[in-house]
Scaffold this motif. Structure first.
Motif, mmCIF file in Angstrom:
data_model
loop_
_atom_site.group_PDB
_atom_site.id
_atom_site.type_symbol
_atom_site.label_atom_id
_atom_site.label_comp_id
_atom_site.label_asym_id
_atom_site.label_seq_id
_atom_site.Cartn_x
_atom_site.Cartn_y
_atom_site.Cartn_z
ATOM 1 N N ALA A 147 -1.774 -4.850 1.629
ATOM 2 C CA ALA A 147 -1.244 -5.240 2.935
ATOM 3 C C ALA A 147 -0.187 -4.269 3.445
ATOM 4 C CB ALA A 147 -0.650 -6.649 2.871
ATOM 5 N N LEU A 148 0.164 -3.268 2.638
ATOM 6 C CA LEU A 148 1.124 -2.277 3.099
ATOM 7 C C LEU A 148 0.460 -1.356 4.119
ATOM 8 C CD1 LEU A 148 2.953 -1.231 -0.204
ATOM 9 C CD2 LEU A 148 3.572 -3.025 1.430
ATOM 10 N N SER A 149 1.228 -0.947 5.095
ATOM 11 C CA SER A 149 0.728 -0.086 6.167
ATOM 12 C C SER A 149 0.143 1.207 5.616
ATOM 13 C CB SER A 149 1.875 0.245 7.123
ATOM 14 O OG SER A 149 1.586 1.369 7.913
ATOM 15 N N ASP A 150 -1.086 1.503 6.018
ATOM 16 C CA ASP A 150 -1.709 2.767 5.612
ATOM 17 C C ASP A 150 -0.891 3.961 6.087
ATOM 18 O OD1 ASP A 150 -3.805 1.477 4.347
ATOM 19 O OD2 ASP A 150 -5.157 1.624 6.073
ATOM 20 N N ALA A 151 -0.339 3.858 7.289
ATOM 21 C CA ALA A 151 0.447 4.963 7.835
ATOM 22 C C ALA A 151 1.701 5.207 7.005
ATOM 23 C CB ALA A 151 0.819 4.681 9.286
ATOM 24 N N MET A 152 2.322 4.126 6.557
ATOM 25 C CA MET A 152 3.541 4.282 5.750
ATOM 26 C C MET A 152 3.213 4.772 4.349
ATOM 27 S SD MET A 152 6.109 1.249 6.897
ATOM 28 C CE MET A 152 5.956 0.466 8.505
ATOM 29 N N LEU A 153 2.104 4.321 3.789
ATOM 30 C CA LEU A 153 1.674 4.856 2.497
ATOM 31 C C LEU A 153 1.393 6.353 2.611
ATOM 32 C CD1 LEU A 153 -0.698 1.983 1.344
ATOM 33 C CD2 LEU A 153 1.343 2.717 0.118
ATOM 34 N N GLU A 154 0.762 6.745 3.701
ATOM 35 C CA GLU A 154 0.453 8.158 3.917
ATOM 36 C C GLU A 154 1.733 8.972 4.052
ATOM 37 O OE1 GLU A 154 -1.712 11.567 4.233
ATOM 38 O OE2 GLU A 154 -2.449 9.564 3.709
ATOM 39 N N ALA A 155 2.746 8.387 4.687
ATOM 40 C CA ALA A 155 4.015 9.095 4.856
ATOM 41 C C ALA A 155 4.707 9.357 3.529
ATOM 42 C CB ALA A 155 4.941 8.308 5.778
ATOM 43 N N GLN A 168 9.994 -0.080 4.161
ATOM 44 C CA GLN A 168 10.201 -0.335 5.587
ATOM 45 C C GLN A 168 10.278 0.981 6.329
ATOM 46 O OE1 GLN A 168 13.451 -0.479 7.746
ATOM 47 N NE2 GLN A 168 14.192 1.215 6.492
ATOM 48 N N ALA A 169 10.122 0.887 7.625
ATOM 49 C CA ALA A 169 10.199 2.086 8.464
ATOM 50 C C ALA A 169 11.243 1.885 9.547
ATOM 51 C CB ALA A 169 8.847 2.378 9.106
ATOM 52 N N GLU A 358 5.449 -10.642 0.319
ATOM 53 C CA GLU A 358 5.418 -11.195 1.676
ATOM 54 C C GLU A 358 6.698 -11.954 1.980
ATOM 55 O OE1 GLU A 358 2.749 -14.190 4.503
ATOM 56 O OE2 GLU A 358 1.898 -13.376 2.640
ATOM 57 N N GLU A 359 7.161 -12.749 1.017
ATOM 58 C CA GLU A 359 8.370 -13.528 1.240
ATOM 59 C C GLU A 359 9.574 -12.619 1.471
ATOM 60 O OE1 GLU A 359 11.200 -16.865 -1.000
ATOM 61 O OE2 GLU A 359 9.354 -16.170 -1.947
ATOM 62 N N ALA A 360 9.702 -11.601 0.612
ATOM 63 C CA ALA A 360 10.825 -10.685 0.760
ATOM 64 C C ALA A 360 10.750 -9.932 2.085
ATOM 65 C CB ALA A 360 10.848 -9.704 -0.403
ATOM 66 N N SER A 361 9.556 -9.533 2.471
ATOM 67 C CA SER A 361 9.387 -8.789 3.720
ATOM 68 C C SER A 361 9.730 -9.649 4.932
ATOM 69 C CB SER A 361 7.947 -8.273 3.821
ATOM 70 O OG SER A 361 7.663 -7.355 2.781
ATOM 71 N N ALA A 367 16.247 -7.363 10.544
ATOM 72 C CA ALA A 367 17.034 -6.176 10.201
ATOM 73 C C ALA A 367 16.137 -4.993 9.860
ATOM 74 C CB ALA A 367 17.956 -6.486 9.028
ATOM 75 N N ALA A 368 14.971 -5.278 9.260
ATOM 76 C CA ALA A 368 14.066 -4.211 8.835
ATOM 77 C C ALA A 368 12.717 -4.334 9.534
ATOM 78 C CB ALA A 368 13.877 -4.272 7.321
ATOM 79 N N TYR A 369 11.964 -3.247 9.489
ATOM 80 C CA TYR A 369 10.580 -3.222 9.963
ATOM 81 C C TYR A 369 9.727 -2.983 8.722
ATOM 82 C CZ TYR A 369 6.621 -2.226 13.054
ATOM 83 O OH TYR A 369 5.404 -2.259 13.704
ATOM 84 N N PRO A 370 9.290 -4.065 8.049
ATOM 85 C CA PRO A 370 8.669 -3.933 6.729
ATOM 86 C C PRO A 370 7.360 -3.150 6.728
ATOM 87 C CG PRO A 370 9.371 -6.195 7.118
ATOM 88 C CD PRO A 370 9.459 -5.475 8.431
ATOM 89 N N ALA A 371 7.085 -2.531 5.575
ATOM 90 C CA ALA A 371 5.818 -1.828 5.386
ATOM 91 C C ALA A 371 4.650 -2.807 5.317
ATOM 92 C CB ALA A 371 5.865 -0.986 4.113
ATOM 93 N N ARG A 372 4.935 -4.012 4.880
ATOM 94 C CA ARG A 372 3.884 -5.032 4.839
ATOM 95 C C ARG A 372 3.535 -5.422 6.268
ATOM 96 N NH1 ARG A 372 1.689 -8.231 0.904
ATOM 97 N NH2 ARG A 372 3.058 -7.199 -0.624
ATOM 98 N N GLU A 373 2.282 -5.293 6.620
ATOM 99 C CA GLU A 373 1.860 -5.484 8.000
ATOM 100 C C GLU A 373 1.902 -6.947 8.428
ATOM 101 O OE1 GLU A 373 -1.961 -3.450 7.984
ATOM 102 O OE2 GLU A 373 -1.010 -1.691 8.895
ATOM 103 N N GLY A 374 2.095 -7.155 9.721
ATOM 104 C CA GLY A 374 2.073 -8.486 10.291
ATOM 105 C C GLY A 374 3.380 -9.239 10.208
ATOM 106 N N MET A 375 4.463 -8.571 9.788
ATOM 107 C CA MET A 375 5.743 -9.255 9.602
ATOM 108 C C MET A 375 6.592 -9.300 10.875
ATOM 109 S SD MET A 375 5.750 -10.163 6.355
ATOM 110 C CE MET A 375 3.989 -10.479 6.603
#
Length: 444
Positions: A147-155, A168-169, A358-361, A367-375
């Motif tokens: 569920a982590l963002s492909d774009a963030m994994l690529e980064a 997070q980003a 998911e809970e932590a995200s 405050a954050a923009y989590p790497a886990r999508e849909g948050m």
């Protein structure tokens, strides 16, 4: 376009192995001071095999509103039995210094370190942090990492290997005083031309003398801003092969001209301002428009910080010219494991994976923009629309091992042009020469 900080914001520059620390400390400054107490962090399952004897896991992560939720979740959730996780409060400059020290020797002080996309190519090239592909394959399903963002994994990937698990980003966003804009009949500016027009209208109305606030600290953030302007115009600092710099392109001069066109609308001391300074301008009402990292935006919404909190609205940052990318950079923060860490690497990976649950995200938003999508959505964050829109069109990154060193090298030259100590033409000529010398070392 370089993926930056800040530094910070979005501005983080200079290599952690032999490059100037001043540049790196500036390149993010995405955050340097927490407003998220540890007791507010989510506590999640952290099912790591217990060692036979007591083990202390040292965590290095700078304090900020967007990083702290993940750090606190990691420490609170994974400390159990014979395992104790320890994290000491630290600012970004301190993290830079300690990262350099812990990665330099055969053994290090820290077992888990916060890293970010800007330095991943260098770390990967040097082999100072552990490649995570094997652990992602082994534990990814158990921790829902698909569920982590492909774009963030690529980064966080260099040459096909993942070197940090993204948490997070942050991307640059624009905050503005909705009350002043409404009073003057203004809309959120979508281009630099509209930004100048809005700032001029605010000045002429006698509302605020210096309406625009941006982090443009000369030894750090200013280079980020220039690179953002260049990227907004569709040009990278170098070609993809690393054979030549692009500072002789027409857009290189245009980036300076457009950025310097904002000077009449900014505080005369702007080249001393970092991201906290920009926040303060918005808090006390001496600026009406701010462009800074998203990790700083939540603080603007808190009435405990400023009585103006209800007046702030958020939007994507403007493009330098119509049709370009946003005047922004994307910085992805994540957890890396030093190669010289003595603790079992698989156990360390499971710890960092648990902090991204998911809970932590969800707890980390807004405050954050989590790497886990849909948050992140309108119900969870006041600047969700701005962030979700911006992240779709930030300038592409330059994931090369020379990017950090080159940015560090040209920072003084960028400052000399902006401060009108040298002409744009002469400054760019020096930047092109500097890039040629540096890239020759990489290609040779």
């Amino acid at each position: 376009m370089t993926v930056h900080s800040i530094l910070p914001s979005a501005t983080r520059r200079a290599a952690l192995a032999g490059l100037g620390l001043a540049g790196l400390a500036g390149l993010t400054a995405c955050g340097a001071g927490s407003r998220n107490p540890a007791e507010q962090a989510a506590k999640v399952a952290c099912e790591v095999p217990q060692p036979d004897s007591a083990v202390t896991i040292n965590v290095l992560a700078y304090n900020s509103s967007s990083i702290d939720p993940f750090t606190n979740t990691l420490v609170n959730s994974c400390t159990s039995g014979n395992i104790t996780l320890r994290h000491e409060p630290i600012d970004f400059a301190g993290q830079v210094q300690r990262t350099q020290a812990t990665l330099a020797g055969e053994t290090g002080t820290y077992d888990i370190i916060e890293t970010y996309s800007f330095v991943i190519p260098q770390f990967g090239d040097e082999g100072t942090v552990v490649g995570l592909n094997q652990y992602l394959e082994e534990f990814g399903e158990a921790y829902g990492l698909d569920a982590l963002s492909d774009a963030m994994l690529e980064a966080m990937t260099y040459d096909g290997e993942l070197y940090a698990l993204p948490m997070q980003a942050q991307m640059h966003l624009m905050a503005y005083r909705q009350d002043i804009f409404d009073e003057l009949g203004l809309e959120a500016p979508a281009t630099f031309e509209e930004l100048r027009a809005a700032a001029k209208a605010i000045q002429e109305a006698g509302e605020i003398e210096h309406p625009i606030a941006m982090p443009l600290k000369a030894d750090a953030d200013l280079a980020t801003a220039y690179d953002m302007a260049l990227g907004s115009l569709g040009v990278d600092m170098t070609d993809a092969e690393g054979t030549t710099g692009n500072f002789d392109a027409p857009e290189a001069a245009q980036a300076f001209e457009e950025l310097m066109s904002l000077i009449p609308y900014m505080d005369p001391e702007v080249t001393t301002f970092d991201q906290p300074s920009v926040q303060q301008q918005m808090y006390n009402g001496t600026a009406a428009i701010a462009i800074m990292f998203s990790g700083r935006m939540n603080d603007l919404t808190m009435e405990s910080n400023t009585e103006l909190a209800p007046q702030f609205a958020f939007a994507p940052p403007p493009t330098v010219v119509e049709g370009g990318h946003y005047f922004a950079s994307l910085s992805v923060d994540g957890w890396s494991i030093p190669t010289n860490a003595s603790t079992d690497k698989a156990s360390l990976f499971q710890m960092i994976a648990s902090s991204l649950s998911e809970e932590a995200s969800r707890e980390a938003v807004p405050a954050a923009y989590p790497a886990r999508e849909g948050m992140v959505d309108e119900d969870s964050s006041p600047y969700a629309v701005a962030a979700n829109t911006t992240i779709e069109d930030v300038p592409p990154s330059e994931p090369y091992p020379w990017t950090a060193e080159l940015t560090n090298a040209i920072t003084p030259l960028i400052a000399s042009v902006f401060l009108e100590q040298v002409s744009v033409e002469d400054g760019l000529s020096q930047m092109q020469t500097t890039s040629a010398d540096l890239l020759a070392a990489y290609s040779g």
